[in-house]
Write an enzyme that holds these catalytic residues in place. Structure first.
Site, mmCIF file in Angstrom:
data_model
loop_
_atom_site.group_PDB
_atom_site.id
_atom_site.type_symbol
_atom_site.label_atom_id
_atom_site.label_comp_id
_atom_site.label_asym_id
_atom_site.label_seq_id
_atom_site.Cartn_x
_atom_site.Cartn_y
_atom_site.Cartn_z
ATOM 1 N N ILE A 152 -8.095 2.006 -14.032
ATOM 2 C CA ILE A 152 -7.951 2.240 -12.591
ATOM 3 C C ILE A 152 -6.755 1.496 -11.997
ATOM 4 O O ILE A 152 -6.396 1.723 -10.844
ATOM 5 C CB ILE A 152 -9.235 1.907 -11.809
ATOM 6 C CG1 ILE A 152 -9.503 0.399 -11.778
ATOM 7 C CG2 ILE A 152 -10.424 2.672 -12.373
ATOM 8 C CD1 ILE A 152 -10.599 0.016 -10.787
ATOM 9 N N ASN A 184 -18.697 -6.691 -20.069
ATOM 10 C CA ASN A 184 -18.001 -7.586 -19.149
ATOM 11 C C ASN A 184 -17.880 -8.957 -19.786
ATOM 12 O O ASN A 184 -18.724 -9.359 -20.589
ATOM 13 C CB ASN A 184 -18.778 -7.697 -17.825
ATOM 14 C CG ASN A 184 -17.989 -8.417 -16.753
ATOM 15 O OD1 ASN A 184 -16.926 -7.948 -16.340
ATOM 16 N ND2 ASN A 184 -18.501 -9.544 -16.287
ATOM 17 N N VAL A 208 -21.479 -11.952 -19.385
ATOM 18 C CA VAL A 208 -22.549 -11.048 -19.817
ATOM 19 C C VAL A 208 -23.624 -10.907 -18.749
ATOM 20 O O VAL A 208 -24.192 -9.822 -18.558
ATOM 21 C CB VAL A 208 -23.166 -11.541 -21.147
ATOM 22 C CG1 VAL A 208 -24.326 -10.647 -21.572
ATOM 23 C CG2 VAL A 208 -22.102 -11.587 -22.237
ATOM 24 N N SER A 244 -0.827 4.138 0.551
ATOM 25 C CA SER A 244 -1.670 5.074 1.303
ATOM 26 C C SER A 244 -0.938 5.762 2.453
ATOM 27 O O SER A 244 -1.147 6.965 2.683
ATOM 28 C CB SER A 244 -2.917 4.357 1.830
ATOM 29 O OG SER A 244 -3.766 3.988 0.771
ATOM 30 N N SER A 290 0.812 -1.218 0.000
ATOM 31 C CA SER A 290 0.000 0.000 0.000
ATOM 32 C C SER A 290 0.847 1.270 0.000
ATOM 33 O O SER A 290 1.828 1.385 0.737
ATOM 34 C CB SER A 290 -0.924 0.021 1.224
ATOM 35 O OG SER A 290 -1.674 1.222 1.252
ATOM 36 N N LYS A 295 -13.690 -5.040 2.106
ATOM 37 C CA LYS A 295 -14.596 -3.929 1.795
ATOM 38 C C LYS A 295 -16.069 -4.261 2.062
ATOM 39 O O LYS A 295 -16.858 -3.355 2.334
ATOM 40 C CB LYS A 295 -14.415 -3.482 0.348
ATOM 41 C CG LYS A 295 -13.116 -2.739 0.094
ATOM 42 C CD LYS A 295 -13.084 -2.145 -1.308
ATOM 43 C CE LYS A 295 -11.854 -1.279 -1.507
ATOM 44 N NZ LYS A 295 -11.875 -0.556 -2.790
#
EC number: 1.1.1.25
Length: 261
Positions: free
Chosen positions: A203, A143, A146, A15, A13, A64
């Protein structure tokens, strides 16, 4: 101010470097740690936050979704995304939010007004967070599976397509949200026919410039690396905890420098 990111593994990380720079620049005394936590350690971490030992957490893979059970409430962003990446305190209560999507949208604003067609590549948690944050519903999901593309599209009232039917020349903004490209060789889709000045964002930030972004740049696109989302989401988290809006430009330069070492 005591802050941390929780995940497993977490050694990679960036961060801590980002947030500690922002703490110093804001004149705030504090620390930001990376905590490599096993699932059985999570209850104690959130209990410690309730008791005042921690002021805020970022949450990353694989927790998450799991951390929701330890919180008092979720804001709309977290509810729509189905995942939490930031935990903050309000009136003694632990609130979960998700700044991933909003962070990316904010980072893309210098490049687009989102008035054109947007293509989202992928249908996982990252894609969900981004779609809910977009200021437009002129969005197409593509994607490999599908059924997942259709499910995500139906959730947000947008459309989906297949890789066989997709025509990249139709889109003004393309956002790649899958892990394809981390191997520095693969690309998730063909960019044949890509229009010049299309905004293409990946990303992924390791590698800094993915094979898809390399090809997009060679075709005259405006490319945006994963650092934009990483710094953007971090800035929104930092503001939630401190009330201070950090300098994203400085943060972006720091992270790019670390990735290029």
């Amino acid at each position: 101010m005591n802050l941390a990111v929780i995940g497993h593994p977490i050694a990679h990380s960036l961060s801590p470097q980002l947030h500690e720079q922002w703490l110093r620049a804001s004149g705030l005394f504090g620390r930001y740690e990376a905590i490599d936590a096993t699932p059985d350690q999570l209850p104690a971490l959130f209990a410690a936050m309730r008791e005042g030992d921690w002021d805020g957490f970022n949450v990353t893979i694989p927790y998450k979704e799991v951390v929701v059970r330890y919180l008092d409430d979720l804001d709309e962003a977290a509810k729509h995304a189905g995942a939490v990446n930031t935990v903050y305190k309000r009136d003694g209560r632990l609130i979960g939010t998700n700044t991933d999507g909003a962070g990316l949208v904010q980072a893309l604003m210098p490049y687009t007004d989102f008035r054109g067609h947007v293509l989202i590549v992928g249908a996982g948690g990252a894609a969900r967070g981004i779609v809910q944050a977009l200021p437009t519903r002129d969005v197409t999901i593509v994607n490999r599976t599908v059924e997942r593309a259709k499910a995500l599209a139906d959730t947000f009232g947008v459309v989906y397509t297949t890789f066989d039917e997709m025509d990249v020349s139709r889109y003004d903004v393309i956002i790649q949200t899958t892990s394809v490209g981390m191997d520095e060789r693969s690309t998730p889709l063909s960019l044949e026919g890509l229009r010049q000045n299309t905004v293409v964002c990946d990303i992924i930030y390791r590698p800094l410039v993915t094979p898809m972004l390399q090809e997009a740049k060679s075709r005259g696109a405006n490319i945006v690396t994963g650092v934009a989302m990483f710094v953007g989401q971090g800035a929104l988290s930092f503001e939630k905890w401190t009330g201070v809006k950090p300098d994203e430009t400085v943060g972006k330069k720091l992270i790019e420098g670390l990735l290029e070492e």
